[in-house]
Design a protein around this motif. Sequence first.
Motif, PDB file in Angstrom:
ATOM      1  N   LEU A 363      67.924  98.441  47.976  1.00  0.00           N
ATOM      2  CA  LEU A 363      67.174  99.176  48.988  1.00  0.00           C
ATOM      3  C   LEU A 363      68.036 100.232  49.675  1.00  0.00           C
ATOM      4  O   LEU A 363      67.594 101.366  49.900  1.00  0.00           O
ATOM      5  CB  LEU A 363      66.582  98.210  50.017  1.00  0.00           C
ATOM      6  N   ARG A 364      69.265  99.875  49.982  1.00  0.00           N
ATOM      7  CA  ARG A 364      70.151 100.860  50.615  1.00  0.00           C
ATOM      8  C   ARG A 364      70.391 102.044  49.673  1.00  0.00           C
ATOM      9  O   ARG A 364      70.435 103.197  50.112  1.00  0.00           O
ATOM     10  CB  ARG A 364      71.485 100.210  51.005  1.00  0.00           C
ATOM     11  N   SER A 365      70.554 101.742  48.390  1.00  0.00           N
ATOM     12  CA  SER A 365      70.757 102.823  47.413  1.00  0.00           C
ATOM     13  C   SER A 365      69.553 103.749  47.373  1.00  0.00           C
ATOM     14  O   SER A 365      69.695 104.978  47.285  1.00  0.00           O
ATOM     15  CB  SER A 365      71.009 102.225  46.018  1.00  0.00           C
ATOM     16  N   GLN A 366      68.361 103.163  47.435  1.00  0.00           N
ATOM     17  CA  GLN A 366      67.151 103.971  47.426  1.00  0.00           C
ATOM     18  C   GLN A 366      67.017 104.778  48.722  1.00  0.00           C
ATOM     19  O   GLN A 366      66.629 105.944  48.700  1.00  0.00           O
ATOM     20  CB  GLN A 366      65.920 103.072  47.256  1.00  0.00           C
ATOM     21  N   PHE A 367      67.339 104.150  49.847  1.00  0.00           N
ATOM     22  CA  PHE A 367      67.209 104.834  51.138  1.00  0.00           C
ATOM     23  C   PHE A 367      68.077 106.098  51.168  1.00  0.00           C
ATOM     24  O   PHE A 367      67.680 107.127  51.710  1.00  0.00           O
ATOM     25  CB  PHE A 367      67.606 103.914  52.288  1.00  0.00           C
ATOM     26  N   LEU A 384      58.564  99.117  46.788  1.00  0.00           N
ATOM     27  CA  LEU A 384      59.667  98.213  46.464  1.00  0.00           C
ATOM     28  C   LEU A 384      60.044  97.387  47.685  1.00  0.00           C
ATOM     29  O   LEU A 384      60.261  96.175  47.594  1.00  0.00           O
ATOM     30  CB  LEU A 384      60.871  99.035  45.981  1.00  0.00           C
ATOM     31  N   LEU A 385      60.114  98.020  48.839  1.00  0.00           N
ATOM     32  CA  LEU A 385      60.425  97.317  50.078  1.00  0.00           C
ATOM     33  C   LEU A 385      59.379  96.237  50.363  1.00  0.00           C
ATOM     34  O   LEU A 385      59.709  95.118  50.778  1.00  0.00           O
ATOM     35  CB  LEU A 385      60.496  98.315  51.230  1.00  0.00           C
ATOM     36  N   LEU A 386      58.115  96.564  50.120  1.00  0.00           N
ATOM     37  CA  LEU A 386      57.038  95.601  50.379  1.00  0.00           C
ATOM     38  C   LEU A 386      57.128  94.374  49.479  1.00  0.00           C
ATOM     39  O   LEU A 386      56.691  93.293  49.844  1.00  0.00           O
ATOM     40  CB  LEU A 386      55.680  96.281  50.166  1.00  0.00           C
ATOM     41  N   LYS A 387      57.708  94.548  48.287  1.00  0.00           N
ATOM     42  CA  LYS A 387      57.780  93.444  47.334  1.00  0.00           C
ATOM     43  C   LYS A 387      58.961  92.510  47.592  1.00  0.00           C
ATOM     44  O   LYS A 387      59.038  91.438  46.993  1.00  0.00           O
ATOM     45  CB  LYS A 387      57.848  93.981  45.909  1.00  0.00           C
ATOM     46  N   GLN A 393      63.393  90.314  56.820  1.00  0.00           N
ATOM     47  CA  GLN A 393      64.814  90.337  57.157  1.00  0.00           C
ATOM     48  C   GLN A 393      65.497  91.615  56.695  1.00  0.00           C
ATOM     49  O   GLN A 393      66.687  91.805  56.912  1.00  0.00           O
ATOM     50  CB  GLN A 393      65.512  89.127  56.507  1.00  0.00           C
ATOM     51  N   CYS A 394      64.737  92.496  56.033  1.00  0.00           N
ATOM     52  CA  CYS A 394      65.308  93.755  55.574  1.00  0.00           C
ATOM     53  C   CYS A 394      65.432  94.731  56.746  1.00  0.00           C
ATOM     54  O   CYS A 394      64.747  94.596  57.760  1.00  0.00           O
ATOM     55  CB  CYS A 394      64.422  94.377  54.482  1.00  0.00           C
ATOM     56  N   ASP A 395      66.297  95.686  56.576  1.00  0.00           N
ATOM     57  CA  ASP A 395      66.535  96.660  57.642  1.00  0.00           C
ATOM     58  C   ASP A 395      65.458  97.741  57.582  1.00  0.00           C
ATOM     59  O   ASP A 395      65.695  98.860  57.122  1.00  0.00           O
ATOM     60  CB  ASP A 395      67.935  97.267  57.475  1.00  0.00           C
ATOM     61  N   VAL A 396      64.258  97.386  58.053  1.00  0.00           N
ATOM     62  CA  VAL A 396      63.132  98.323  58.019  1.00  0.00           C
ATOM     63  C   VAL A 396      63.420  99.527  58.904  1.00  0.00           C
ATOM     64  O   VAL A 396      63.059 100.661  58.579  1.00  0.00           O
ATOM     65  CB  VAL A 396      61.832  97.615  58.464  1.00  0.00           C
ATOM     66  N   LYS A 397      64.085  99.295  60.022  1.00  0.00           N
ATOM     67  CA  LYS A 397      64.378 100.396  60.941  1.00  0.00           C
ATOM     68  C   LYS A 397      65.218 101.459  60.253  1.00  0.00           C
ATOM     69  O   LYS A 397      65.005 102.669  60.455  1.00  0.00           O
ATOM     70  CB  LYS A 397      65.107  99.859  62.173  1.00  0.00           C
ATOM     71  N   ALA A 398      66.175 101.036  59.428  1.00  0.00           N
ATOM     72  CA  ALA A 398      67.009 102.003  58.707  1.00  0.00           C
ATOM     73  C   ALA A 398      66.161 102.834  57.754  1.00  0.00           C
ATOM     74  O   ALA A 398      66.365 104.046  57.605  1.00  0.00           O
ATOM     75  CB  ALA A 398      68.104 101.269  57.936  1.00  0.00           C
ATOM     76  N   PHE A 399      65.199 102.179  57.118  1.00  0.00           N
ATOM     77  CA  PHE A 399      64.308 102.895  56.204  1.00  0.00           C
ATOM     78  C   PHE A 399      63.480 103.928  56.971  1.00  0.00           C
ATOM     79  O   PHE A 399      63.320 105.069  56.541  1.00  0.00           O
ATOM     80  CB  PHE A 399      63.397 101.899  55.487  1.00  0.00           C
ATOM     81  N   SER A 416      56.961 101.483  59.516  1.00  0.00           N
ATOM     82  CA  SER A 416      57.085 100.876  60.850  1.00  0.00           C
ATOM     83  C   SER A 416      56.094  99.738  61.041  1.00  0.00           C
ATOM     84  O   SER A 416      56.258  98.920  61.942  1.00  0.00           O
ATOM     85  CB  SER A 416      56.879 101.935  61.930  1.00  0.00           C
ATOM     86  N   MET A 417      55.059  99.686  60.195  1.00  0.00           N
ATOM     87  CA  MET A 417      54.076  98.604  60.287  1.00  0.00           C
ATOM     88  C   MET A 417      54.611  97.285  59.729  1.00  0.00           C
ATOM     89  O   MET A 417      54.003  96.235  59.904  1.00  0.00           O
ATOM     90  CB  MET A 417      52.803  98.975  59.507  1.00  0.00           C
TER      91      MET A 417
END
Length: 597
Positions: A363-367, A384-387, A393-399, A416-417
């Motif tokens: 995820l970080r690589s994609q971000f 991908l994040l949703l899956k 626990q993922c860093d949604v704020k960073a995304f 943000s949802m």
Amino acid sequence: EKIAALKSAVELTAAWKTKIADHGDATLRNKVSLMLDKLTALYNRTATEHLLTQANMTHAAVLGLIASPAEMIHKAYEIYSIGKEADEIKGSLTLDDVLGDVAARHGLILDKIKRQLVQKWLLAAEDAAEMSAGASGARTSSAAEPAASTAAPVSLSLKAALDESMSEDSGMPSGAGGLQRKLAHEADLSLLRAIALLRGGQVEKTVSFLLDFAFMEKSLKITALSRLRAYIALFSIATRDVICRTAQRSLAELREHMLSLYYISQLEAVHVQQTSADFMKSSKEGLVRGLWRNHSHEAAAVRVIAEISLDYEVYDVKLWASVLNVFKNNSSVGYLAHVLQELAGIPELWQIPGLRETWQFVLRSQFRMMAEMETHKCMKTLQLLLKAPFVLQCDVKAFVEECSRANRYGLAAMASMLSPAMNPEEDVRKLLQKSGPVALLDECAQTNLFSAEKVQNIVFAQVNAARSYEALVGTAHFDRLVKYLISNKSVNGLLVKCIEMNRLAEAKRLVLKYVAAHPTCEAAGAVQQNDSAFKVVEIFCTVCDVREGITALQDLQASGKENSSSSTISSSSTTIAVQGGKSGAPVAARQAFGDFN
């Protein structure tokens, strides 16, 4: 006329040759025979060129081979069997009709030529090398392309692709869509040409030919990949019932055979030789363990391990942890993303050691790539994040922050949802200040993610609260805004806007649409009995207690801009009992408010 003249010359010369057949002058007979051959060749060439021209088959590569009819037919099928060139053929004749005439004219057997071409195209020259690379390329992503996971999702499980290919109704052509996408054969023009030629023949004979081809175990020339190509063609032209009846095998048996052919070809790439029967009988857990023991240093072998493990449910968490580490260490981010999406649907593998850290790595690589991605690829990253099994626990704020920095405001709003720690309404309000509603809604409209509708509704609510309807007028979002306002009975503001702008015709349509959607509204009966726009709007505002609307109508009438003199608003009109409270109304179509400035 030229063709008719040549035909007459050929007929006269042939008659002459027959007449002097018993003539004693051998020299004359030879001259006449030579003349007949030349005239016949000229006649056939001219007639063939004329036929091709009439059919609009005038490609230089085809016309240049008229003197060599067999080669010309090969080239014509290559060029005109598929693609836009196939649609360029004119007249009532089909490609087979035109080339059948050419073949008969030159003493050739068209069916034999077509069979040769089909065999050639099933055995494409690049079969052993390029096809293998193409198949792996469809299932893998280069380490140099970390964003590859955002491509159209293709399951790593070949069984899933086969199930898709075989899942249609048995009365329809089975298709090979899932399998073709799996093996990247969309770009294989040779295979598509073979399928086009096969579709022109009798289905039963074609099915028999392809089945014989697919089950040809002992041929050194026909590789496992070539046999798999025959299966793709088979499921593209025939129904499941016909295939199974001709093969005298069940669909499950055919599927297992196809799987074995694919994996035999993949094993050959890492120098592991097996027959179809050997593969089907083998213990898949033992096979992948052996591959790992002997070939864990080879990226191609590790990919085969992952794919066999998915298809045959080898759920050894320690082995999977090692496999994921190989992909991670090789920076095969795209392929690793595909693998993780598969694992997300397998709860037994959620306990793989380091799985959460691997997800975070991908995820970080994609971000980090967000600013360079096209919008649809950014959407795939959100999917991908949703899956992720650990999405909370993922860093949604960073995304969200990366999306905002990349001006992907709609994507940021949808993301943000996902986190309960964030405030979606406040986040959307801030994003609207940066982008405006249109850009934000445009991105939301490009996906069917559940969060897109939530974002859209928040935007519509804020547009309505600010009464900034003009921002959406003339866009595809205006109709959806109106529908939202109708369903929430929140269109007082839009109605007042219409009145203030002296758009009573639109206001009337708004009212009529509203009462049509809410037939129990107290104003429904009264407004439907009036033709006057002013009267309809007046009744609605009075009955539904839209006080701003009543005031706007009074101002409009006082200014003399209101064209209908059939109604006068009195201050006492607001005393009519109201049950509906606040009300809203929709616009029939965007053009109703298309002149807003």
